[in-house]
Scaffold this active site. Structure first.
Site, mmCIF file in Angstrom:
data_model
loop_
_atom_site.group_PDB
_atom_site.id
_atom_site.type_symbol
_atom_site.label_atom_id
_atom_site.label_comp_id
_atom_site.label_asym_id
_atom_site.label_seq_id
_atom_site.Cartn_x
_atom_site.Cartn_y
_atom_site.Cartn_z
ATOM 1 N N ARG A 15 44.745 37.353 33.487
ATOM 2 C CA ARG A 15 43.440 37.913 33.118
ATOM 3 C C ARG A 15 42.874 38.719 34.295
ATOM 4 N NH1 ARG A 15 38.340 38.307 34.856
ATOM 5 N NH2 ARG A 15 38.425 36.142 35.555
ATOM 6 N N ASP A 16 42.366 38.046 35.292
ATOM 7 C CA ASP A 16 41.774 38.727 36.448
ATOM 8 C C ASP A 16 42.813 39.576 37.175
ATOM 9 O OD1 ASP A 16 40.202 39.465 38.597
ATOM 10 O OD2 ASP A 16 39.457 37.466 38.992
ATOM 11 N N HIS A 207 36.322 30.193 43.278
ATOM 12 C CA HIS A 207 37.135 31.375 42.998
ATOM 13 C C HIS A 207 36.940 32.340 44.169
ATOM 14 C CE1 HIS A 207 38.584 34.666 40.127
ATOM 15 N NE2 HIS A 207 38.032 35.369 41.108
ATOM 16 N N HIS A 209 38.288 35.636 46.693
ATOM 17 C CA HIS A 209 39.087 36.844 46.859
ATOM 18 C C HIS A 209 39.474 36.967 48.330
ATOM 19 C CE1 HIS A 209 38.317 39.222 42.967
ATOM 20 N NE2 HIS A 209 37.939 37.975 42.763
ATOM 21 N N CYS A 240 37.388 42.649 40.158
ATOM 22 C CA CYS A 240 36.432 42.965 39.101
ATOM 23 C C CYS A 240 36.307 44.481 38.944
ATOM 24 C CB CYS A 240 35.064 42.357 39.445
ATOM 25 S SG CYS A 240 33.754 42.820 38.295
ATOM 26 N N ASN A 249 42.503 38.902 44.628
ATOM 27 C CA ASN A 249 42.282 37.473 44.460
ATOM 28 C C ASN A 249 43.139 36.716 45.463
ATOM 29 O OD1 ASN A 249 40.730 36.630 41.774
ATOM 30 N ND2 ASN A 249 41.828 38.532 41.361
#
Length: 307
Positions: A15-16, A207, A209, A240, A249
């Site tokens: 996803r990300d 979460h 990065h 994002c 990430n």
């Protein structure tokens, strides 16, 4: 160091990791990578998002992918949703586990979902009830918890206030997200320690990065505060699309390698994970940011060069 004996890795690469890629993977390609991640032992997989396909075309086949994955998967398959329409689409596809994202920063939230943070919080109250009524489990990710690329520092008091509102709804987990890699270890420890002390029964994750090279250090800081759930992305992919500079990430292989070397159990087979990362690299057609896939495990030994 005060470290837990084991942690949970929440994999977000499909996803990300893919939402900024110019090459859009088809369902078969995504499923092949997902199967490899699951074979490696990933127990929580954020496989896609129910967002408008014109805004994030990389996620347009999320429903089809879930149809393929749900047949024989015992792991938790999670879909990200930005609004009530998203959770309805997820429900229509039979998805049981949902991650809702909102930003602590009003400016970033407007860029991301075209609402103020308060509007997103109000919307989530309705979504939470919808999820409860339809047997869905909801988690919430609070983006820009450690800083906003538009507003700068986000006060800790604002994060605490948002969490206080969220805990009034039917949710299992709240994830604090460093959306553009602005966090530093002391800041991470201070915030995560505060929320863990305030809400002792709530499940919290982080979460991070690695945009500025502090991702792994921030994980260690959060571990010192008692956080045991971490988002990461295969190969270090992602970012994002609505935040300048939000690349990188924290890399799943690098996290697993570091923790296992420290004696912290992740339940993930690193060799299988590296194979999945190699598959992702080949599908995308470019090198990935992860370090362990380039250098190999630290336990790897080399022959002494001939004199």
């Amino acid at each position: 160091m005060k470290l837990a004996g084991e942690v949970t890795i929440y994999e977000v690469g499909l996803r990300d990791g893919l939402q900024l890629e110019s090459r859009i993977l088809n369902v078969a390609e995504k499923k092949r990578i997902a199967d490899q991640l699951l074979k490696a032992g990933v127990s929580e997989l954020e496989f896609g998002s129910f967002v408008h396909p014109k805004l994030v075309p990389q996620m347009a086949n999320t429903a089809e992918l879930y149809t393929e994955l749900k047949q024989s998967v015992s792991a938790k398959l999670v879909a990200l949703v930005p609004n009530h329409k998203g959770i309805q689409l997820a429900d229509d596809s039979g998805v049981q586990f949902i991650n809702y994202v909102l930003s602590a920063s009003d400016t970033h939230n407007q860029q991301n979902v075209r609402q103020t943070t308060d509007e997103s919080l109000n919307q989530f109250q309705k979504m939470s009830q919808y999820g409860f009524d339809h047997g869905m489990e909801l988690n919430v990710t609070v983006a820009t918890s450690f800083g906003c690329p538009f507003e700068g520092q986000v006060p800790q008091s604002r994060i605490m206030s948002i969490i206080d509102t969220l805990t009034e709804s039917n949710i299992k987990r709240i994830t604090l997200a460093d959306t553009t890699g602005m966090a530093n270890p002391k800041q991470v420890y201070d915030l995560t320690k505060a929320v863990k002390d305030e809400w002792r029964t709530m499940e919290f994750g982080c979460h991070f990065h690695n945009t500025r090279g502090m991702g792994l250090a921030n994980i260690l800081a959060a571990m010192e505060a008692g956080i045991t759930i971490y988002d990461s992305s295969i190969g270090g992919l992602g970012g994002c699309p609505f935040a300048p500079g939000a690349t990188g990430n924290v890399c799943t292989e690098d996290v697993v390698h570091m923790l296992e070397e420290m004696g912290v159990h992740t339940a993930i087979d690193l060799d299988q994970l590296l194979a999945a990362s190699e598959e992702m690299k080949n599908r995308l057609g470019h090198e990935l940011p992860g370090q362990v896939m380039k250098a190999g495990k630290s336990s790897r030994l080399y022959p002494i060069p001939a004199q």
